[in-house]
Design an enzyme around this catalytic site. Structure first.
Site, PDB file in Angstrom:
ATOM      1  N   ASP A  69     -29.722   9.886  40.793  1.00 51.70           N
ATOM      2  CA  ASP A  69     -28.798  10.121  39.676  1.00 51.70           C
ATOM      3  C   ASP A  69     -28.140  11.473  39.918  1.00 51.70           C
ATOM      4  O   ASP A  69     -28.826  12.496  39.968  1.00 51.70           O
ATOM      5  CB  ASP A  69     -29.562  10.169  38.341  1.00 51.70           C
ATOM      6  CG  ASP A  69     -30.038   8.791  37.903  1.00 51.70           C
ATOM      7  OD1 ASP A  69     -29.477   7.788  38.385  1.00 51.70           O
ATOM      8  OD2 ASP A  69     -30.976   8.722  37.088  1.00 51.70           O
ATOM      9  N   ASP A  78     -28.977  -2.708  31.424  1.00 44.56           N
ATOM     10  CA  ASP A  78     -30.013  -1.927  30.751  1.00 44.56           C
ATOM     11  C   ASP A  78     -30.501  -2.676  29.525  1.00 44.56           C
ATOM     12  O   ASP A  78     -30.059  -2.411  28.404  1.00 44.56           O
ATOM     13  CB  ASP A  78     -29.430  -0.561  30.324  1.00 44.56           C
ATOM     14  CG  ASP A  78     -28.912   0.258  31.506  1.00 44.56           C
ATOM     15  OD1 ASP A  78     -29.503   0.163  32.600  1.00 44.56           O
ATOM     16  OD2 ASP A  78     -27.929   0.995  31.331  1.00 44.56           O
TER      17      ASP A  78
END
Lengths: 264, 213
Positions: free
Chosen positions: A11, A130
């Site tokens: 990330d 998600d």
């Protein structure tokens, strides 16, 4: 035999790899190129690089970073964040990425999946999703609802239904990142991973919750995942790709271990 | 100079980056003159066989590639670039291909739903025959695959490497004369893939056991 893949996830915020829990309390972990190279040489099978603030900051993917990662590794990697059109995809692929990951964009504009698959092939198109557990079984029969914008918004979409639809539209792979398990290191969310793996004809990548090799074994064997994303436990040095693979091999999970040794 | 053939069949950046890492002088080109004068040719490809063959013909590249191979130029086909070397592909309702190697291209039809198509990921390649490009490689190793179709050479001596998937043992490396071709992506197969690519860049195109026909 086709091996189960281990995919470290980077990330990236403003050019630095960071790690937070549920996108909060981010800690600076270092340079993405150095970290990508280290995991590559340690035998990881693939990488994912998310430019996690690109979309929120309304800017395109950091292509310079993508190009530098591409020079550093000789394995496939996917890029996500800051993609809003097939032109953006073309630029990330030309910079050396192998796959493009779309998440919120695909929920808001599902046709982007079909356009990307037509332009670059399904093997390039990864759907990131998600899902969060929900009690609203009437709306979401699987018990999981798709969230977008970094878990901040619920969509009312059933996770399994969305996975099926995305596969029909032409995604080549689906990353199932559990909102509830993300960052906990207490194991993957086996239930939704398995439901999706059984529902779609494309490979499924489990994400969120990796804490040890036994968690990986469970998600590969019990939940039928084809690949798994690992982040926190590698970034902190708690374990390594090589060690996880050795442990998985001992548990009878097929993994690629002879990475080929020295580069010519 | 190494010519990486650009015929609008996928992304060639990673092939170029792999050759850069090996310190080899390579260009991405769709110019027939570059192909004619190249010391060696890399012929990659991702996507569908029908579109690829159409582009090759429209861009006037099929004939220069045939001539280079006839002249013994070392030639490496990768993925779709391997498949379209054969006579015909079952993709897109049936496609006539280059016919430089005898055989056909078939689709995986798994009986077990756990075997997904495309075949995507790292699988074991067993090198079945000796070849100069395999020098320095172990007898078997893992390479990165992404494909839904696989080649079936007519002549068994053209199958240089084999891999198991979806209930078939398919030909994952083929070759004859100065041509060698891999179904897997050497450019994305880590240090082992790089070693194979390195050996190709040192190969003079001779010493293969089988001839093309």
């Amino acid at each position: 035999m086709l091996t189960r893949r281990l995919i470290p996830c980077l990330d990236v915020i403003r050019g630095r790899v960071t790690k937070g829990v549920r996108f909060q309390n981010n800690v600076d972990l270092g340079d993405p190129v150095e970290i990508a190279r280290r995991y590559y040489l340690d035998g990881c099978d693939e990488l994912v690089v998310y430019d996690i603030t690109a979309s929120a900051e309304r800017r395109p993917t950091d292509l310079d970073m993508v190009a530098r990662v591409a020079r550093a590794v000789r394995i496939p990697f996917a890029v996500g964040g800051g993609i809003s059109s097939t032109d953006d995809m073309a630029r990330a692929l030309a910079a050396g990425a192998e796959k493009i990951s779309v998440n919120s964009l695909a929920v808001l504009h599902p046709e982007i999946i079909a356009e990307g698959a037509r332009a670059f092939g399904s093997q390039c198109m990864v759907l990131g999703m998600d899902p969060a557990a929900t009690a609203d079984r009437a709306r979401c029969p699987s018990g999981y609802e798709v969230t977008i914008r970094g878990f901040r918004e619920r969509t009312g979409l059933d996770a399994v239904e969305w996975a099926r639809r995305a596969a029909d539209l032409g995604v080549g792979e689906i990353v199932v990142n559990s909102v509830d398990a993300d960052g906990t290191r207490s194991g993957f969310e086996l239930n939704i991973t398995r439901q999706i793996a059984e529902a779609v004809p494309v490979p499924v990548v489990a994400s969120g919750g990796a804490g040890c090799a036994a968690h990986l074994r469970d998600v590969f064997v019990e939940a039928k995942a084809d690949a798994a994303i690992v982040a926190g436990i590698l970034h902190t040095g708690a374990t390594t790709v090589a060690r996880l693979k050795a442990e998985l091999a001992e548990m009878g999970v097929p993994v690629r271990r002879d990475a080929g040794g020295k580069t010519p | 100079m190494i010519a990486i053939v650009d015929y609008r069949a996928g992304n060639l950046t990673s092939v170029k980056l792999a050759l850069d890492e090996l310190g080899r002088d390579a260009i991405i080109t769709s110019n027939p003159d570059d192909i004619a004068k190249a010391e060696r040719i890399v012929f990659p490809g991702v996507g569908a066989a029908g579109a690829a063959m159409r582009h090759l013909t429209e861009m006037g590249l099929a004939e220069p590639l045939r001539q280079a191979i006839a002249a013994g130029t070392p030639f490496l086909g990768i993925c779709l670039g391997m498949q379209i070397l054969f006579e015909r592909s079952a993709e897109d309702g049936g496609v006539e291909c280059l016919g430089l190697l005898p055989g056909s291209v078939e689709r995986f039809r798994p009986r077990d739903p756990r075997d997904k198509v495309p075949h995507m990921g790292w699988n074991l390649v067993r090198f079945a025959r000796a070849h100069p490009v395999f020098a320095g490689l172990p007898p078997e190793g893992y390479f990165y695959f992404v494909h839904s179709y696989y080649v079936v050479p007519t002549r068994p001596e053209h199958a240089l490497g084999r891999t198991d998937y979806a209930g078939v043992e398919f030909c994952s490396v083929a070759g004859a004369g100065s041509v060698i071709a891999t179904q897997f992506h050497v450019e994305k197969s880590g240090p082992l893939g790089l070693r194979l690519l390195d050996a190709f860049t040192r190969w003079d195109g001779r010493g293969a056991e089988a001839s093309p026909c």
